[in-house]
Design a protein around this motif. Structure first.
Motif, PDB file in Angstrom:
ATOM      1  N   ILE A 115       0.984  -0.822   0.274  1.00 12.76           N
ATOM      2  CA  ILE A 115       0.397  -0.155   0.223  1.00 12.76           C
ATOM      3  C   ILE A 115       0.721   1.295   0.172  1.00 12.76           C
ATOM      4  O   ILE A 115       2.026   1.525   0.563  1.00 12.76           O
ATOM      5  CB  ILE A 115      -1.102   0.118   1.416  1.00 12.76           C
ATOM      6  CG1 ILE A 115      -2.783  -1.158   0.992  1.00 12.76           C
ATOM      7  CG2 ILE A 115      -1.259   1.344   1.672  1.00 12.76           C
ATOM      8  CD1 ILE A 115      -2.858  -1.425   2.309  1.00 12.76           C
ATOM      9  N   TYR A 116       0.756   2.292  -0.784  1.00 15.21           N
ATOM     10  CA  TYR A 116       1.200   3.636  -0.946  1.00 15.21           C
ATOM     11  C   TYR A 116       0.240   4.750  -0.800  1.00 15.21           C
ATOM     12  O   TYR A 116      -0.824   4.183  -1.129  1.00 15.21           O
ATOM     13  CB  TYR A 116       1.876   3.770  -2.065  1.00 15.21           C
ATOM     14  CG  TYR A 116       3.012   2.733  -2.752  1.00 15.21           C
ATOM     15  CD1 TYR A 116       4.323   2.871  -1.646  1.00 15.21           C
ATOM     16  CD2 TYR A 116       2.931   1.699  -2.873  1.00 15.21           C
ATOM     17  CE1 TYR A 116       5.498   2.364  -2.297  1.00 15.21           C
ATOM     18  CE2 TYR A 116       3.832   0.865  -3.179  1.00 15.21           C
ATOM     19  CZ  TYR A 116       5.483   0.687  -3.072  1.00 15.21           C
ATOM     20  OH  TYR A 116       5.988  -0.332  -3.153  1.00 15.21           O
ATOM     21  N   SER A 117       0.300   5.749  -0.810  1.00 15.49           N
ATOM     22  CA  SER A 117       0.142   7.000   0.143  1.00 15.49           C
ATOM     23  C   SER A 117      -0.044   8.130   0.422  1.00 15.49           C
ATOM     24  O   SER A 117       1.642   8.166   1.270  1.00 15.49           O
ATOM     25  CB  SER A 117      -0.419   6.306   1.485  1.00 15.49           C
ATOM     26  OG  SER A 117      -2.314   7.398   1.584  1.00 15.49           O
ATOM     27  N   GLY A 118       0.841   9.436   0.174  1.00 16.18           N
ATOM     28  CA  GLY A 118       0.863  11.000   0.149  1.00 16.18           C
ATOM     29  C   GLY A 118       0.584  11.106   0.814  1.00 16.18           C
ATOM     30  O   GLY A 118      -0.496  11.874   1.397  1.00 16.18           O
ATOM     31  N   PHE A 119       1.152  12.502   1.287  1.00 12.76           N
ATOM     32  CA  PHE A 119       0.924  13.525   1.912  1.00 12.76           C
ATOM     33  C   PHE A 119       2.407  14.897   1.679  1.00 12.76           C
ATOM     34  O   PHE A 119       3.142  14.746   1.048  1.00 12.76           O
ATOM     35  CB  PHE A 119       0.718  13.634   3.885  1.00 12.76           C
ATOM     36  CG  PHE A 119       2.182  12.722   3.845  1.00 12.76           C
ATOM     37  CD1 PHE A 119       2.644  12.005   4.198  1.00 12.76           C
ATOM     38  CD2 PHE A 119       2.871  13.329   5.075  1.00 12.76           C
ATOM     39  CE1 PHE A 119       3.827  11.166   5.172  1.00 12.76           C
ATOM     40  CE2 PHE A 119       4.053  13.321   5.429  1.00 12.76           C
ATOM     41  CZ  PHE A 119       4.457  11.778   5.193  1.00 12.76           C
ATOM     42  N   THR A 120       1.385  15.766   1.651  1.00  9.09           N
ATOM     43  CA  THR A 120       2.286  17.340   1.594  1.00  9.09           C
ATOM     44  C   THR A 120       1.602  18.485   2.159  1.00  9.09           C
ATOM     45  O   THR A 120       0.569  18.175   3.197  1.00  9.09           O
ATOM     46  CB  THR A 120       2.042  17.666  -0.650  1.00  9.09           C
ATOM     47  OG1 THR A 120       2.885  18.666  -0.808  1.00  9.09           O
ATOM     48  CG2 THR A 120       0.316  18.242  -0.613  1.00  9.09           C
ATOM     49  N   SER A 121       2.417  19.493   1.665  1.00  6.67           N
ATOM     50  CA  SER A 121       2.407  20.649   2.307  1.00  6.67           C
ATOM     51  C   SER A 121       2.395  21.741   0.869  1.00  6.67           C
ATOM     52  O   SER A 121       3.633  21.687   0.722  1.00  6.67           O
ATOM     53  CB  SER A 121       3.055  21.090   3.348  1.00  6.67           C
ATOM     54  OG  SER A 121       2.965  22.175   4.391  1.00  6.67           O
ATOM     55  N   THR A 122       1.593  22.503   1.028  1.00  5.63           N
ATOM     56  CA  THR A 122       2.183  24.049   0.134  1.00  5.63           C
ATOM     57  C   THR A 122       2.025  25.619   0.815  1.00  5.63           C
ATOM     58  O   THR A 122       2.039  25.961   2.037  1.00  5.63           O
ATOM     59  CB  THR A 122       1.078  24.335  -0.468  1.00  5.63           C
ATOM     60  OG1 THR A 122      -0.362  24.002  -0.221  1.00  5.63           O
ATOM     61  CG2 THR A 122       0.357  23.002  -1.901  1.00  5.63           C
ATOM     62  N   GLY A 123       2.551  25.816  -0.021  1.00  3.28           N
ATOM     63  CA  GLY A 123       2.276  27.691   0.979  1.00  3.28           C
ATOM     64  C   GLY A 123       1.218  28.139   0.468  1.00  3.28           C
ATOM     65  O   GLY A 123       0.362  29.191   1.024  1.00  3.28           O
TER      66      GLY A 123
END
Ligand code: FMN
Length: 204
Positions: A115-123
């Motif tokens: 299983i793969y899953s993603g997370f992020t942050s932006t300005g």
């Protein structure tokens, strides 16, 4: 008997927002009964660049004790959650560099069926969080991974509003990770552990 699942959380973070989400996901996965490896990828920027920004230097110092990610951390896991800040609508180079070290494992089929899953942050709120999460998923598909997005599977997801993964926006570096993002991270981590457990049982 609780089925044991192995989760690797691997991330890059310059100024700490993605690192905060990674920690939230790792703690939640552990509480859900998973064995967890929290790993950061190696910094590519020169030391002078890191030290030129107090917040960048502070995050580097605060996370120095987190082990660096290796190929074996991905191969070991039943589920992998990957995080990167948005850089011009895409993932950051250090995480991409790490992905590029996975070729040998990919060739041997060692990245598939996880299983793969993603997370992020932006300005900014529309600064590319979705494109970054989808860019991560490109690689997950190449691995033969099972992509688990949070979708709108929990009331908290209707609050943060991003079905592709957990995404904070730091309003130009002024807003730390707060409850909305933390709740989204917890939903995502719990869902990944639950589905990884189901997959592990099915494979027995
Ligand atoms: C080179 C560079 C490019 C960036 N590109 C974007 C962008 O395309 N869209 C956006 O909203 N924010 C952009 N940002 C801001 C970061 O994505 C944002 O501050 C993020 O929260 C940083 O995460 P971190 O604290 O984990 O490093 C950029 C930052 C840098 C340094």
């Amino acid at each position: 008997m609780e089925i044991s699942v192995k989760v690797t959380v691997v991330y890059y973070s310059a100024t700490g927002h993605v690192a905060d989400i990674a920690r939230e996901i790792a703690v939640t996965a552990e509480k859900a009964g998973a064995e967890v490896r929290l790993r950061r990828v190696a910094e590519l920027a020169p030391r002078e660049a890191v030290e030129s920004q107090a917040v960048w230097a502070a995050n580097a110092a605060a996370t120095a004790g987190i082990p660096l990610a290796g190929v074996e951390d991905i191969v070991w896991a039943d589920a992998v959650l990957m995080g990167s800040p948005t850089r011009f609508g895409n993932i950051a180079a250090p995480l991409k560099q790490f992905l590029d070290t996975l070729g040998g494992a990919w060739r041997k089929g060692e990245l598939a069926d996880k299983i793969y899953s993603g997370f992020t942050s932006t300005g900014s709120p529309h600064g590319g969080n979705e494109s970054t999460l989808l860019a991560l998923m490109h690689s997950f598909h190449h691995f033969g991974g099972i992509v688990v997005a949070p979708g709108f599977t929990h009331p908290d997801k209707l609050v943060d509003g991003n079905p592709y993964g957990t995404a904070h926006h730091d309003v130009g570096g002024t807003v730390p990770v707060g409850d909305v993002t933390r709740n989204a991270a917890r939903v995502q981590a719990e869902r990944v552990v639950r589905l990884a457990r189901t997959l592990t049982v099915t494979a027995l």
